[in-house]
Motif scaffolding. Structure first.
Motif, PDB file in Angstrom:
ATOM      1  N   ILE A 179       2.005  -1.255   0.794  1.00 17.51           N
ATOM      2  CA  ILE A 179       1.593   0.148   0.715  1.00 17.51           C
ATOM      3  C   ILE A 179       2.542   1.032   1.520  1.00 17.51           C
ATOM      4  CG2 ILE A 179      -0.238   1.759   1.345  1.00 17.51           C
ATOM      5  CD1 ILE A 179      -2.250  -0.435   0.721  1.00 17.51           C
ATOM      6  N   SER A 180       2.882   0.591   2.733  1.00 14.53           N
ATOM      7  CA  SER A 180       3.797   1.397   3.545  1.00 14.53           C
ATOM      8  C   SER A 180       5.172   1.488   2.889  1.00 14.53           C
ATOM      9  CB  SER A 180       3.914   0.800   4.952  1.00 14.53           C
ATOM     10  OG  SER A 180       4.437  -0.517   4.905  1.00 14.53           O
ATOM     11  N   SER A 181       5.633   0.400   2.280  1.00 16.30           N
ATOM     12  CA  SER A 181       6.931   0.436   1.590  1.00 16.30           C
ATOM     13  C   SER A 181       6.904   1.444   0.451  1.00 16.30           C
ATOM     14  CB  SER A 181       7.286  -0.955   1.057  1.00 16.30           C
ATOM     15  OG  SER A 181       7.414  -1.881   2.099  1.00 16.30           O
ATOM     16  N   ALA A 182       5.814   1.434  -0.309  1.00 17.94           N
ATOM     17  CA  ALA A 182       5.726   2.341  -1.450  1.00 17.94           C
ATOM     18  C   ALA A 182       5.643   3.794  -1.005  1.00 17.94           C
ATOM     19  CB  ALA A 182       4.518   1.975  -2.306  1.00 17.94           C
ATOM     20  N   LEU A 183       4.799   4.082  -0.008  1.00 18.56           N
ATOM     21  CA  LEU A 183       4.650   5.461   0.443  1.00 18.56           C
ATOM     22  C   LEU A 183       5.919   5.977   1.111  1.00 18.56           C
ATOM     23  CD1 LEU A 183       1.008   5.390   1.864  1.00 18.56           C
ATOM     24  CD2 LEU A 183       1.778   6.255  -0.350  1.00 18.56           C
ATOM     25  N   LEU A 184       6.610   5.100   1.840  1.00 16.76           N
ATOM     26  CA  LEU A 184       7.834   5.519   2.516  1.00 16.76           C
ATOM     27  C   LEU A 184       9.037   5.546   1.585  1.00 16.76           C
ATOM     28  CD1 LEU A 184       7.397   3.581   5.871  1.00 16.76           C
ATOM     29  CD2 LEU A 184       7.199   6.044   5.523  1.00 16.76           C
ATOM     30  N   ILE A 352      -5.402  -1.752  19.296  1.00 15.31           N
ATOM     31  CA  ILE A 352      -4.582  -0.585  19.631  1.00 15.31           C
ATOM     32  C   ILE A 352      -3.115  -0.991  19.794  1.00 15.31           C
ATOM     33  CG2 ILE A 352      -4.144   1.157  21.406  1.00 15.31           C
ATOM     34  CD1 ILE A 352      -7.162   1.227  21.911  1.00 15.31           C
ATOM     35  N   GLY A 353      -2.879  -2.105  20.483  1.00 14.77           N
ATOM     36  CA  GLY A 353      -1.507  -2.580  20.619  1.00 14.77           C
ATOM     37  C   GLY A 353      -0.890  -2.932  19.279  1.00 14.77           C
ATOM     38  N   ALA A 354      -1.702  -3.557  18.403  1.00  5.93           N
ATOM     39  CA  ALA A 354      -1.183  -3.910  17.075  1.00  5.93           C
ATOM     40  C   ALA A 354      -0.867  -2.670  16.255  1.00  5.93           C
ATOM     41  CB  ALA A 354      -2.195  -4.793  16.349  1.00  5.93           C
ATOM     42  N   VAL A 355      -1.694  -1.631  16.370  1.00  8.64           N
ATOM     43  CA  VAL A 355      -1.444  -0.390  15.630  1.00  8.64           C
ATOM     44  C   VAL A 355      -0.142   0.248  16.085  1.00  8.64           C
ATOM     45  CG1 VAL A 355      -2.234   1.990  15.348  1.00  8.64           C
ATOM     46  CG2 VAL A 355      -3.832   0.104  15.023  1.00  8.64           C
ATOM     47  N   ILE A 356       0.079   0.318  17.392  1.00 11.03           N
ATOM     48  CA  ILE A 356       1.318   0.920  17.904  1.00 11.03           C
ATOM     49  C   ILE A 356       2.527   0.100  17.448  1.00 11.03           C
ATOM     50  CG2 ILE A 356       2.604   1.518  19.987  1.00 11.03           C
ATOM     51  CD1 ILE A 356      -0.051   2.078  21.345  1.00 11.03           C
ATOM     52  N   GLY A 357       2.428  -1.231  17.557  1.00  9.63           N
ATOM     53  CA  GLY A 357       3.536  -2.073  17.114  1.00  9.63           C
ATOM     54  C   GLY A 357       3.812  -1.930  15.624  1.00  9.63           C
ATOM     55  N   SER A 358       2.746  -1.891  14.812  1.00  9.70           N
ATOM     56  CA  SER A 358       2.924  -1.759  13.367  1.00  9.70           C
ATOM     57  C   SER A 358       3.481  -0.401  12.992  1.00  9.70           C
ATOM     58  CB  SER A 358       1.589  -1.992  12.653  1.00  9.70           C
ATOM     59  OG  SER A 358       1.098  -3.296  12.901  1.00  9.70           O
ATOM     60  N   THR A 359       3.071   0.642  13.712  1.00  6.46           N
ATOM     61  CA  THR A 359       3.574   1.985  13.411  1.00  6.46           C
ATOM     62  C   THR A 359       5.084   2.057  13.589  1.00  6.46           C
ATOM     63  OG1 THR A 359       1.462   2.950  14.106  1.00  6.46           O
ATOM     64  CG2 THR A 359       3.353   4.420  14.004  1.00  6.46           C
ATOM     65  N   ILE A 360       5.605   1.297  14.532  1.00 11.21           N
ATOM     66  CA  ILE A 360       7.053   1.285  14.759  1.00 11.21           C
ATOM     67  C   ILE A 360       7.764   0.357  13.785  1.00 11.21           C
ATOM     68  CG2 ILE A 360       8.865   0.809  16.448  1.00 11.21           C
ATOM     69  CD1 ILE A 360       7.191   3.269  17.077  1.00 11.21           C
ATOM     70  N   THR A 361       7.171  -0.792  13.492  1.00 14.45           N
ATOM     71  CA  THR A 361       7.879  -1.805  12.703  1.00 14.45           C
ATOM     72  C   THR A 361       7.704  -1.641  11.198  1.00 14.45           C
ATOM     73  OG1 THR A 361       5.985  -3.308  12.960  1.00 14.45           O
ATOM     74  CG2 THR A 361       7.773  -3.490  14.558  1.00 14.45           C
ATOM     75  N   TYR A 362       6.584  -1.057  10.739  1.00 13.80           N
ATOM     76  CA  TYR A 362       6.416  -0.854   9.304  1.00 13.80           C
ATOM     77  C   TYR A 362       7.563  -0.053   8.688  1.00 13.80           C
ATOM     78  CZ  TYR A 362       1.672  -2.757   8.802  1.00 13.80           C
ATOM     79  OH  TYR A 362       0.584  -3.591   8.735  1.00 13.80           O
ATOM     80  N   PRO A 363       7.985   1.070   9.304  1.00 14.13           N
ATOM     81  CA  PRO A 363       9.094   1.821   8.694  1.00 14.13           C
ATOM     82  C   PRO A 363      10.392   1.029   8.609  1.00 14.13           C
ATOM     83  CG  PRO A 363       7.935   3.180  10.288  1.00 14.13           C
ATOM     84  CD  PRO A 363       7.416   1.786  10.453  1.00 14.13           C
ATOM     85  N   ILE A 364      10.638   0.152   9.579  1.00 14.19           N
ATOM     86  CA  ILE A 364      11.860  -0.646   9.528  1.00 14.19           C
ATOM     87  C   ILE A 364      11.786  -1.658   8.385  1.00 14.19           C
ATOM     88  CG2 ILE A 364      13.300  -2.272  10.807  1.00 14.19           C
ATOM     89  CD1 ILE A 364      12.408  -0.887  13.368  1.00 14.19           C
ATOM     90  N   SER A 365      10.655  -2.380   8.301  1.00 11.09           N
ATOM     91  CA  SER A 365      10.490  -3.349   7.212  1.00 11.09           C
ATOM     92  C   SER A 365      10.511  -2.660   5.863  1.00 11.09           C
ATOM     93  CB  SER A 365       9.174  -4.109   7.398  1.00 11.09           C
ATOM     94  OG  SER A 365       9.132  -4.775   8.640  1.00 11.09           O
ATOM     95  N   ALA A 366       9.788  -1.540   5.745  1.00 18.55           N
ATOM     96  CA  ALA A 366       9.769  -0.814   4.477  1.00 18.55           C
ATOM     97  C   ALA A 366      11.141  -0.253   4.142  1.00 18.55           C
ATOM     98  CB  ALA A 366       8.740   0.316   4.542  1.00 18.55           C
ATOM     99  N   GLY A 367      11.848   0.250   5.160  1.00 20.68           N
ATOM    100  CA  GLY A 367      13.174   0.787   4.913  1.00 20.68           C
ATOM    101  C   GLY A 367      14.141  -0.253   4.382  1.00 20.68           C
TER     102      GLY A 367
END
Length: 407
Positions: A179-184, A352-367
């Motif tokens: 989903i993040s890949s598609a939206l980004l 909360i820690g997982a959300v912060i980590g995912s918020t940073i890493t999702y854009p890199i993986s999706a990119g």
């Protein structure tokens, strides 16, 4: 996109060159007098460092140019750099350029990127917490008086529970990444052309594709879950040592198949968003683009996943410490050898820690996924020419720089 300038229409790859030579294609000929004694090169040579005298390793004339080879053959290192209107140069990319393009997109367009990835991370992590709290069974406390056979059976049961607990979380993370890949994709496709995009613009372009995206998000995790169920359920139903071994072998086999299919269909979400394709057509499109490059794409995505995992773990370490401090009973029960039971405080702080980590890493993986899609189309369909035209660089193809190492 079919209806957006700058994206070559799907399936518009140029036809393969024929094996036979074409007499109408001009080719550089070697000097007619290269083998005659006493013949010298002209005194008026190009400046030093531009090129070497056109002779082969044995001193003979340069062989005719081969199809697909630039003029000068081995002098490709002197070719001008490719045009770079946005976050990547418009030519086949190496892994370093893919990662750099993903990070550059996050840094340049951080408002829409972080907003989209934060939304996906929060929703997915809430689902993971609820699954861990209510659906995953708690392992039984170890029996210190158990016989060796009973201890082995208990270890097998714990392994089954661990596998059962990891499957839902893995499927949720797979869906969240898709989903993040598609939206980004909308943001990254603009970043390739050097254009900015607001969150409202990204949502406006992505909204008509949400229904097919939900279908794609359902199909792949459902297929993965079905394959894992075929591999795990028989062993889980049998139970005991034999069931544990069967579940392990079946689970590993199913996992390998799931990995193969995941890479094969990993470019489906960009194809769905940019080419306006349906779910099945996007899967077929991804399989076509990945064909012949499976191991390369697998290696790039594995390396990206490792780097993203390391970054996420570094971010989550402080929250893990806080979670254990917030649930003092958990540490005591683990020290007594009892089965751990995670409290709401522990799960929320870890979430909360997982959300912060995912918020940073999702854009890199999706990119990386989206840029891999662009890279494959550049390699197979000359998409760089269309992108250069869309970026306002004219109708001429961009200058091709040296092939990146490891590409």
């Amino acid at each position: 996109m079919n209806d957006t300038p700058g994206w070559a229409s799907p399936g518009s790859a140029p036809s393969d060159p024929s094996d036979g030579g074409d007499a109408s294609v001009p080719r550089p000929a070697g000097p007619a007098d290269a083998g005659e004694p006493g013949v010298k090169w002209s005194k008026e040579q190009p400046p030093a460092g531009q090129w070497s005298p056109p002779t082969g390793a044995s001193g003979g004339p340069v062989p005719p140019q081969q199809p697909g080879q630039g003029w000068g053959g081995g002098w490709a290192g002197q070719a001008p750099a490719a045009a770079k209107p946005g976050v990547i140069p418009l030519r086949p990319l190496g892994i370093g350029e893919l990662l750099d393009g993903a990070v550059s997109t996050l840094r340049t367009h951080w408002r829409p990127v972080l907003a989209l990835s934060l939304t996906v991370a929060v929703v997915s992590q809430i689902i993971v917490i609820l699954v861990q709290r209510y659906l995953v069974p708690t392992p039984a406390a170890p029996n210190p008086d158990a016989t060796p056979s009973e201890a082995l059976a208990q270890t097998a049961d714990d392994l089954q529970i661990t596998l059962l607990a990891s499957v839902p979380a893995g499927l949720i993370m797979l869906a969240a990444t898709m989903i993040s890949s598609a939206l980004l994709t909308v943001v990254i496709s603009r970043a390739v052309l050097g254009r900015g995009v607001t969150l409202a613009d990204a949502w406006h372009e992505a909204r008509p594709r949400l229904l097919p995206l939900l279908g794609l998000t359902f199909v792949l995790p459902a297929l993965a879950a079905a394959l894992l169920a075929v591999g795990l359920v028989p062993g889980l139903l049998i139970g005991g040592v034999g069931g544990g071994l069967l579940a392990t072998v079946g689970g590993v086999t199913a996992f390998v198949v799931v990995i193969w299919l995941t890479i094969r269909f990993s470019l489906a979400s960009p194809a769905l968003m940019l080419e306006r394709r349906g779910v099945i057509e996007s899967l077929k499109r991804s399989a076509k683009l990945v064909k012949g490059s499976w191991w390369r794409i697998f290696g790039i995505q594995i390396l990206t996943a490792i780097l993203a995992g390391l970054v996420s773990q570094i971010i989550q370490i402080p929250f893990m410490i806080l979670a254990f401090l917030a649930d003092g009973d958990l540490i005591g029960s683990m020290m007594r050898g009892e089965a751990p039971e995670y409290s709401w405080a522990f799960l929320i702080v870890m979430g909360i820690g997982a959300v912060i980590g995912s918020t940073i890493t999702y854009p890199i993986s999706a990119g990386v996924v989206v840029l891999l899609y662009v890279d494959q189309r550049i390699r197979r369909e000359a998409l760089d020419i269309e992108l250069a035209r869309a970026a306002g660089l004219g109708d001429q193809p961009p200058a091709a720089g040296p092939q990146p190492a490891g590409s």
